[in-house]
Design a protein around this motif. Structure first.
Motif, PDB file in Angstrom:
ATOM      1  N   ARG A 145       0.846  -1.190   0.000  1.00 26.25           N
ATOM      2  CA  ARG A 145       0.000   0.000   0.000  1.00 26.25           C
ATOM      3  C   ARG A 145       0.882   1.240   0.000  1.00 26.25           C
ATOM      4  O   ARG A 145       2.083   1.161   0.267  1.00 26.25           O
ATOM      5  N   ASN A 146       0.271   2.397  -0.249  1.00 26.87           N
ATOM      6  CA  ASN A 146       0.993   3.662  -0.369  1.00 26.87           C
ATOM      7  C   ASN A 146       0.299   4.722   0.481  1.00 26.87           C
ATOM      8  O   ASN A 146      -0.550   5.454  -0.010  1.00 26.87           O
ATOM      9  N   TYR A 147       0.646   4.794   1.746  1.00 23.86           N
ATOM     10  CA  TYR A 147       0.034   5.768   2.646  1.00 23.86           C
ATOM     11  C   TYR A 147       1.045   6.842   3.045  1.00 23.86           C
ATOM     12  O   TYR A 147       2.258   6.591   3.097  1.00 23.86           O
ATOM     13  N   LEU A 148       0.524   8.022   3.357  1.00 24.50           N
ATOM     14  CA  LEU A 148       1.266   9.030   4.108  1.00 24.50           C
ATOM     15  C   LEU A 148       0.724   9.005   5.520  1.00 24.50           C
ATOM     16  O   LEU A 148      -0.490   8.843   5.725  1.00 24.50           O
ATOM     17  N   ALA A 149       1.607   9.112   6.503  1.00 24.80           N
ATOM     18  CA  ALA A 149       1.192   8.957   7.896  1.00 24.80           C
ATOM     19  C   ALA A 149       1.527  10.195   8.711  1.00 24.80           C
ATOM     20  O   ALA A 149       2.571  10.822   8.524  1.00 24.80           O
ATOM     21  N   VAL A 150       0.618  10.531   9.614  1.00 25.72           N
ATOM     22  CA  VAL A 150       0.849  11.561  10.625  1.00 25.72           C
ATOM     23  C   VAL A 150       0.927  10.817  11.954  1.00 25.72           C
ATOM     24  O   VAL A 150      -0.050  10.212  12.405  1.00 25.72           O
ATOM     25  N   LEU A 151       2.096  10.867  12.573  1.00 27.46           N
ATOM     26  CA  LEU A 151       2.371  10.040  13.747  1.00 27.46           C
ATOM     27  C   LEU A 151       2.622  10.916  14.970  1.00 27.46           C
ATOM     28  O   LEU A 151       3.651  11.579  15.070  1.00 27.46           O
ATOM     29  N   PRO A 152       1.681  10.950  15.923  1.00 28.61           N
ATOM     30  CA  PRO A 152       1.918  11.716  17.145  1.00 28.61           C
ATOM     31  C   PRO A 152       2.888  10.980  18.068  1.00 28.61           C
ATOM     32  O   PRO A 152       2.847   9.746  18.157  1.00 28.61           O
ATOM     33  N   THR A 153       3.730  11.722  18.722  1.00 23.92           N
ATOM     34  CA  THR A 153       4.644  11.104  19.689  1.00 23.92           C
ATOM     35  C   THR A 153       3.963  10.859  21.023  1.00 23.92           C
ATOM     36  O   THR A 153       4.467  10.092  21.838  1.00 23.92           O
ATOM     37  N   VAL A 154       2.821  11.517  21.240  1.00 23.64           N
ATOM     38  CA  VAL A 154       2.156  11.481  22.542  1.00 23.64           C
ATOM     39  C   VAL A 154       0.658  11.663  22.325  1.00 23.64           C
ATOM     40  O   VAL A 154       0.222  12.254  21.334  1.00 23.64           O
ATOM     41  N   ASN A 155      -0.121  11.152  23.238  1.00 24.02           N
ATOM     42  CA  ASN A 155      -1.572  11.312  23.158  1.00 24.02           C
ATOM     43  C   ASN A 155      -1.988  12.781  23.060  1.00 24.02           C
ATOM     44  O   ASN A 155      -2.983  13.111  22.407  1.00 24.02           O
ATOM     45  N   CYS A 156      -1.204  13.672  23.671  1.00 24.20           N
ATOM     46  CA  CYS A 156      -1.560  15.088  23.684  1.00 24.20           C
ATOM     47  C   CYS A 156      -1.554  15.720  22.290  1.00 24.20           C
ATOM     48  O   CYS A 156      -2.158  16.779  22.088  1.00 24.20           O
ATOM     49  N   SER A 157      -0.876  15.088  21.339  1.00 23.14           N
ATOM     50  CA  SER A 157      -0.884  15.617  19.971  1.00 23.14           C
ATOM     51  C   SER A 157      -1.744  14.765  19.037  1.00 23.14           C
ATOM     52  O   SER A 157      -1.744  14.981  17.821  1.00 23.14           O
ATOM     53  N   ALA A 158      -2.495  13.823  19.594  1.00 22.83           N
ATOM     54  CA  ALA A 158      -3.286  12.907  18.765  1.00 22.83           C
ATOM     55  C   ALA A 158      -4.417  13.634  18.029  1.00 22.83           C
ATOM     56  O   ALA A 158      -4.680  13.363  16.849  1.00 22.83           O
ATOM     57  N   THR A 159      -5.102  14.538  18.709  1.00 24.55           N
ATOM     58  CA  THR A 159      -6.215  15.241  18.067  1.00 24.55           C
ATOM     59  C   THR A 159      -5.716  16.103  16.907  1.00 24.55           C
ATOM     60  O   THR A 159      -6.336  16.158  15.839  1.00 24.55           O
ATOM     61  N   VAL A 160      -4.596  16.764  17.110  1.00 23.19           N
ATOM     62  CA  VAL A 160      -4.028  17.572  16.030  1.00 23.19           C
ATOM     63  C   VAL A 160      -3.641  16.674  14.853  1.00 23.19           C
ATOM     64  O   VAL A 160      -3.861  17.030  13.688  1.00 23.19           O
TER      65      VAL A 160
END
Length: 522
Positions: A145-160
């Motif tokens: 598959r060919n995805y771009l990912a946004v990976l938060p380092t912490v739960n506090c940045s998960a919503t963003v």
């Protein structure tokens, strides 16, 4: 594992009556003392047993166990030719065998006995395919598959991270070569001590996702003040770009900056195209969830055939869920390529016994309410069925949670039995394909990796037709396991080549990254 057949193995029985269900038993006369009923059986219904026909002593649900010979209190109860537990009281032929009269007894006992070394391994059939259509990365790896990912380092940045992925998908829907922009959110990253086992597991998991072959580009989002700082996870890896919310001035500024970065990455995907790739580039993670008694009769041995075909083609196969090999670990140990691999399995089982005891539990707590409603009584019984999905090829490696899987053929990964945590570890370890058997109807997806759902019964396949990809219900004999397993192998290769699974079409997989939580929360 002994093959399961839909025929009696005792003395010749009278011709069936209209109300008499079939009782599948293993093809080893005198070994099994229980069978399974295929349909709901009312008390008094004639049931074939080892030496004739007796009336069922109880109401017995489809898929549940019935005694086919007398079992004394304290005696071993055998299914698949292996011990699944100990009778809690005397059991007569025709009685329902379940939680009321079956348990583990002395949990230090081990299912099975020493057996001679297996002969040289041969796959159960000839592979019908030698390649899939995949994306070739610059480093030589091949993606499904060919995805771009946004990976938060912490739960506090998960919503963003979720906001970024949503806005990016709205903006770039239909972009050439892009399967989507996904937010790989999780609930960890702070409130944990640095350098602990739990901290190490999280960082290893996030590194595995960031560098996963199915992710063509990754953007990390950090709050700024968390314990899990990006440089501690990724070092100076130039492929991982990080945005820090506190440094950029908040949510809106971070989302806007991220969208600019994503646009750059999307532009680089337009020239990517699928090309023929050898099957040795596939790493298949094996999962089962919502298991029932048919899991070990149909879907798991069918998946085992597909796993063997991939192993024979040089691909990698990953079995996990350590609590769900307890009672069947001897079958894997017998397949270990080296004594060190066998010893490592024993070490894992010993660790899990200490771990659950420390938390006031037992490994036999593993079968869920749904498992037991589906006919599974003990963890040994569940494990004997679960191991079948690994096929019969040699065990060539044992790795820790989320560690890279590099050995060809079968590898065992130490994971919990909880499906989302187990699958997360396999994806982080490099699985670019997942196969998931279910008897009760599990719902699961695991972006960026496609996941194929396999039903244990045709009834489930029809009842949840929008979620199930493959019906293994008819595969009740070894010949059918091979026939349906070959078809399943072909279906998996098709999925690797771009055919969407039903969980992908439904949008599953955005929320299912669940790293193994271990240790104190501070």
């Amino acid at each position: 594992m002994t093959n399961v057949r839909g025929t009696d193995t005792g003395a010749a029985a009278p011709a069936r009556t209209a109300g008499e269900p079939a009782v599948p038993l293993v093809a080893r006369p005198g070994i099994d003392n229980i069978g399974l009923v295929r349909t709901d059986v009312a008390a008094g219904t004639p049931v074939r047993v080892a030496r004739g026909v007796v009336p069922a002593a109880d109401d017995i649900a489809a898929g549940h166990k019935v005694a086919v010979s007398p079992i004394a209190a304290g005696a071993e109860v055998r299914k698949y030719g292996e011990v699944i537990g100990v009778a809690a009281r005397d059991i007569r032929p025709g009685e329902h065998v379940h939680v009321h009269n079956l348990g583990l007894g002395d949990a230090t006992a081990r299912a099975g006995a020493p057996r001679p070394a297996p002969p040289a391994w041969r796959p159960p059939a000839e592979a019908t395919r030698d390649h899939f259509l995949g994306y070739r990365r610059a480093d030589g790896r091949a993606a499904t598959r060919n995805y771009l990912a946004v990976l938060p380092t912490v739960n506090c940045s998960a919503t963003v991270a979720r906001m970024i992925a949503q806005a990016a998908n709205d903006r770039h829907a239909g972009a050439p070569g892009l399967d989507g922009v996904i937010a790989l959110t999780h609930d960890l990253g702070c409130g944990m001590a640095e350098g602990t086992e739990g901290d190490d597991l999280l960082r290893r998991t996030l590194r595995g996702y960031a560098r996963h072959v199915n992710i063509a580009g990754v953007l990390t989002v950090s709050l700024g003040c968390e314990v899990n700082q990006p440089e501690n996870v990724f070092g100076d890896d130039p492929a991982v770009r990080t945005l820090t919310i506190q440094a950029l001035g908040g949510t809106a500024a971070t989302v806007n900056a991220a969208l600019d970065r994503v646009a750059e990455m999307v532009g680089g995907l337009a020239t990517l195209a699928r090309e023929p790739v050898g099957l040795h580039e596939l790493t298949l993670g094996l999962q089962c969830g919502g298991s029932d008694a048919y899991s070990g009769l149909t879907a798991n041995p069918t998946l085992g055939v597909a796993a063997d075909l991939l192993a024979a083609a040089g691909g990698r196969v990953v079995l996990g869920e350590t609590p769900e090999i307890y009672g069947a670990e001897h079958l894997l140990r017998d397949r270990a390529a080296t004594p060190a691999i066998a010893e490592r399995l024993d070490e894992l089982i010993a660790w899990w016994q200490r771990y659950v005891t420390r938390h006031g539990a037992a490994l036999d707590n593993n079968p869920s309410k749904g498992n037991r409603a589906g006919g599974i009584t003990t963890i040994w019984e569940k494990s004997l069925g679960a191991v079948l999905k690994s096929g019969s090829s040699p065990l060539n490696g044992v790795v820790g949670y989320a560690e890279p899987v590099t050995a060809p053929g079968l590898t065992f990964m130490d994971t919990p039995g909880y499906d989302p945590v187990s699958a997360t570890g396999m994806v982080a370890g490099g699985a670019n394909l997942l196969a998931f058997t279910t008897g009760r109807g599990s719902l699961f997806g695991s972006r960026p990796v496609p996941c194929l759902k396999i039903s244990t019964t045709s009834r489930l396949y029809q009842h949840m037709s929008g979620d199930m990809d493959f019906d293994a219900g008819p595969a009740m004999s070894r010949d059918e396991h091979v026939r349906y397993g070959t078809r399943l192998f072909e279906t998996l290769v098709d999925m690797a080549s771009g055919a969407p699974s039903k969980s992908e079409a439904l949008g599953f997989g955005a929320e299912e990254i669940v790293p193994w939580r271990m240790g104190a929360v501070l």
